[in-house]
Motif scaffolding. Structure first.
Motif, PDB file in Angstrom:
ATOM      1  N   LEU A 120      88.821 -66.995  51.530  1.00  0.00           N
ATOM      2  CA  LEU A 120      90.114 -66.578  51.023  1.00  0.00           C
ATOM      3  C   LEU A 120      90.431 -65.275  51.532  1.00  0.00           C
ATOM      4  O   LEU A 120      89.410 -64.306  51.404  1.00  0.00           O
ATOM      5  N   HIS A 121      91.442 -64.951  52.483  1.00  0.00           N
ATOM      6  CA  HIS A 121      91.633 -63.746  52.827  1.00  0.00           C
ATOM      7  C   HIS A 121      92.643 -62.881  51.715  1.00  0.00           C
ATOM      8  O   HIS A 121      93.182 -63.385  50.786  1.00  0.00           O
ATOM      9  N   TRP A 122      92.145 -61.657  51.757  1.00  0.00           N
ATOM     10  CA  TRP A 122      92.729 -60.842  50.830  1.00  0.00           C
ATOM     11  C   TRP A 122      94.227 -60.700  50.995  1.00  0.00           C
ATOM     12  O   TRP A 122      95.203 -60.829  49.855  1.00  0.00           O
ATOM     13  N   GLU A 123      94.826 -60.708  52.109  1.00  0.00           N
ATOM     14  CA  GLU A 123      96.467 -60.915  52.218  1.00  0.00           C
ATOM     15  C   GLU A 123      96.967 -62.102  51.561  1.00  0.00           C
ATOM     16  O   GLU A 123      98.048 -62.145  51.055  1.00  0.00           O
ATOM     17  N   HIS A 124      96.443 -63.175  51.756  1.00  0.00           N
ATOM     18  CA  HIS A 124      96.746 -64.503  51.160  1.00  0.00           C
ATOM     19  C   HIS A 124      96.579 -64.241  49.630  1.00  0.00           C
ATOM     20  O   HIS A 124      97.555 -64.871  49.022  1.00  0.00           O
ATOM     21  N   TYR A 125      95.538 -64.008  49.273  1.00  0.00           N
ATOM     22  CA  TYR A 125      95.564 -63.669  47.866  1.00  0.00           C
ATOM     23  C   TYR A 125      96.360 -62.884  47.034  1.00  0.00           C
ATOM     24  O   TYR A 125      96.995 -63.155  46.070  1.00  0.00           O
ATOM     25  N   ILE A 134     104.621 -55.307  45.122  1.00  0.00           N
ATOM     26  CA  ILE A 134     103.358 -54.739  44.485  1.00  0.00           C
ATOM     27  C   ILE A 134     103.124 -53.346  45.436  1.00  0.00           C
ATOM     28  O   ILE A 134     102.390 -52.468  44.953  1.00  0.00           O
ATOM     29  N   ALA A 135     103.367 -53.202  46.714  1.00  0.00           N
ATOM     30  CA  ALA A 135     102.730 -52.235  47.777  1.00  0.00           C
ATOM     31  C   ALA A 135     103.787 -51.016  47.174  1.00  0.00           C
ATOM     32  O   ALA A 135     103.651 -49.924  47.782  1.00  0.00           O
ATOM     33  N   GLU A 136     105.013 -51.360  46.544  1.00  0.00           N
ATOM     34  CA  GLU A 136     105.781 -49.732  46.210  1.00  0.00           C
ATOM     35  C   GLU A 136     105.014 -48.753  45.370  1.00  0.00           C
ATOM     36  O   GLU A 136     104.141 -49.324  44.614  1.00  0.00           O
ATOM     37  N   GLU A 137     105.310 -47.480  45.391  1.00  0.00           N
ATOM     38  CA  GLU A 137     104.830 -46.440  44.926  1.00  0.00           C
ATOM     39  C   GLU A 137     105.628 -46.218  43.554  1.00  0.00           C
ATOM     40  O   GLU A 137     105.017 -45.824  42.778  1.00  0.00           O
ATOM     41  N   ASP A 138     107.004 -46.382  43.670  1.00  0.00           N
ATOM     42  CA  ASP A 138     107.795 -46.118  42.503  1.00  0.00           C
ATOM     43  C   ASP A 138     108.499 -47.429  42.145  1.00  0.00           C
ATOM     44  O   ASP A 138     109.055 -48.178  42.954  1.00  0.00           O
ATOM     45  N   ASN A 139     108.846 -47.517  40.963  1.00  0.00           N
ATOM     46  CA  ASN A 139     109.490 -48.881  40.561  1.00  0.00           C
ATOM     47  C   ASN A 139     109.926 -48.374  39.217  1.00  0.00           C
ATOM     48  O   ASN A 139     109.526 -47.917  38.323  1.00  0.00           O
ATOM     49  N   SER A 140     111.254 -49.049  38.973  1.00  0.00           N
ATOM     50  CA  SER A 140     111.900 -48.724  37.488  1.00  0.00           C
ATOM     51  C   SER A 140     111.166 -49.493  36.335  1.00  0.00           C
ATOM     52  O   SER A 140     111.167 -49.128  35.082  1.00  0.00           O
ATOM     53  N   ASP A 141     110.551 -50.709  36.752  1.00  0.00           N
ATOM     54  CA  ASP A 141     109.875 -51.551  35.593  1.00  0.00           C
ATOM     55  C   ASP A 141     108.825 -50.646  34.922  1.00  0.00           C
ATOM     56  O   ASP A 141     107.831 -50.029  35.503  1.00  0.00           O
ATOM     57  N   LYS A 148     100.313 -51.661  39.155  1.00  0.00           N
ATOM     58  CA  LYS A 148      99.809 -51.228  40.353  1.00  0.00           C
ATOM     59  C   LYS A 148      98.329 -50.748  40.125  1.00  0.00           C
ATOM     60  O   LYS A 148      97.533 -50.792  41.023  1.00  0.00           O
ATOM     61  N   ASN A 149      97.957 -50.411  38.932  1.00  0.00           N
ATOM     62  CA  ASN A 149      96.356 -49.983  38.672  1.00  0.00           C
ATOM     63  C   ASN A 149      95.795 -51.328  38.746  1.00  0.00           C
ATOM     64  O   ASN A 149      94.726 -51.145  39.208  1.00  0.00           O
ATOM     65  N   MET A 150      96.273 -52.319  38.212  1.00  0.00           N
ATOM     66  CA  MET A 150      95.406 -53.644  38.344  1.00  0.00           C
ATOM     67  C   MET A 150      95.305 -54.104  39.537  1.00  0.00           C
ATOM     68  O   MET A 150      94.249 -54.618  40.233  1.00  0.00           O
ATOM     69  N   PHE A 151      96.280 -53.778  40.605  1.00  0.00           N
ATOM     70  CA  PHE A 151      96.167 -54.168  42.077  1.00  0.00           C
ATOM     71  C   PHE A 151      95.206 -53.328  42.637  1.00  0.00           C
ATOM     72  O   PHE A 151      94.450 -53.712  43.260  1.00  0.00           O
ATOM     73  N   LYS A 152      95.025 -51.965  42.399  1.00  0.00           N
ATOM     74  CA  LYS A 152      93.965 -51.163  43.042  1.00  0.00           C
ATOM     75  C   LYS A 152      92.737 -51.561  42.537  1.00  0.00           C
ATOM     76  O   LYS A 152      91.655 -51.392  43.218  1.00  0.00           O
TER      77      LYS A 152
END
Length: 323
Positions: A120-125, A134-141, A148-152
């Motif tokens: 399993l590749h990271w990008e595919h996952y 998810i790669a954005e740094e700022d979001n109104s949500d 984002k913290n969970m992604f990191k």
């Protein structure tokens, strides 16, 4: 993939990976969550008599190995370990099938000879798990910061699990990623994650105030309406977690809470015996078990429950628990 589908998948997998993240849980609590989530709702369960028959069969054929009519702590512990292993493997198989890993040549971390393995590749996952932004740094949500913290956190777990540092995970490595509590090599990452989450001033310690802030933030509202909620949580911190009574939790104390040194399955065996041991002989007879059979549903392995779980599938991840 449709973005709404991705959001749904993301939420499901967070439930799997971070065990609801409603405050950090010990390995024993994660086990209880995992075992409880396999059991369907009461209105979807088989009849009382069918469950009784299954428990009787398991007691005679799998648990009571010396056929003396009694289940000891050791016998229960061995069977709980079997059921637990089945649950973990079942969970991994469902997710692995969902991600449809590709086959490629892999150099084993144990040796130099390459093998053809599913990976399993990271990008595919990421593409199949997280929203496109998810790669954005700022979001109104308002929830985006947590996502984002969970992604990191997932990125860090991936690196921990990737034993040979080839950026892909084979199934055994994916098990370490999704269930780090199952491996001595990876389980301490749970302690690092807890410290990171609760230690707001980054001084390497968790104060009672930081602990309570985290508990209040993550606990369901219905729990917090209990007038004794705050006092119970404070007492837990002071009496059980703060071993050296210095009013803070250091990393070792967090470790003893989250990945305790005692045998979790032996502890569960003692708990189950105490639930039904009416004659206090520290053993469990079949009659004692069946008298309170609803308390022993976790002894039934996952394959029995699959036929009654509408949401069980080999093509989509299941919610349990995890972490």
């Amino acid at each position: 993939m449709n973005s709404l589908v991705k959001v749904w998948i993301f939420c499901v997998l967070l439930d799997i990976i971070w065990c609801h993240e409603s405050s950090f849980q010990s390995i024993e609590e994660m086990d209880n969550h995992l075992h409880a989530d396999q059991i369907p709702a009461p209105d979807s369960q088989p009849s009382y008599e069918e469950i009784k028959k299954k428990l009787s069969q398991l007691f005679d054929q799998e648990i009571d190995k010396d056929s003396d009519g009694l289940a000891t702590v050791t016998e229960l512990k061995k069977w709980i370990e079997v059921v637990h292993h089945k649950l973990i493997e079942d969970n991994i198989e469902q997710q692995w099938a969902y991600y449809k890993p590709e086959v490629q040549e892999v150099h084993s971390w144990e040796g130099y000879n390459p093998e053809q393995k599913e990976v399993l590749h990271w990008e595919h996952y990421v593409n199949m798990t997280y929203p496109d932004n998810i790669a954005e740094e700022d979001n109104s949500d308002p929830n985006f910061k947590n996502y984002k913290n969970m992604f990191k956190r997932a990125e860090r777990r991936w690196k921990y699990a990737d034993r040979n540092s080839d950026s892909v995970l084979v199934k055994d490595e994916y098990k370490d990623f999704i269930h780090p509590e199952e491996s001595d090599r990876t389980k301490e990452i749970l302690v690092d994650e807890a410290m990171e989450e609760m230690d707001n001033d980054n001084n390497g310690e968790v104060t009672l105030e930081e602990y309570m802030n985290h508990i209040n933030e993550m606990s369901p509202e219905e729990e917090k309406t209990n007038p004794e909620f705050a006092q119970v949580q404070q007492n837990h911190f002071i009496t059980y977690l703060d071993k050296n009574k210095d009013s803070v939790l250091n990393k070792d104390e967090l470790k003893e809470w989250l990945v305790p040194s005692y045998d979790k399955h032996e502890a569960e065996s003692w708990r189950l015996i105490q639930e039904g041991d009416h004659n206090q002989d520290e053993k469990l007879s079949l009659d004692e078990l069946l008298e309170s059979q609803d308390r022993y549903l976790s002894l039934i392995p996952p394959e029995f429950w699959h036929q009654y779980n509408d949401d069980h599938s080999t093509t989509t991840p299941s919610t349990h628990e995890e972490l």
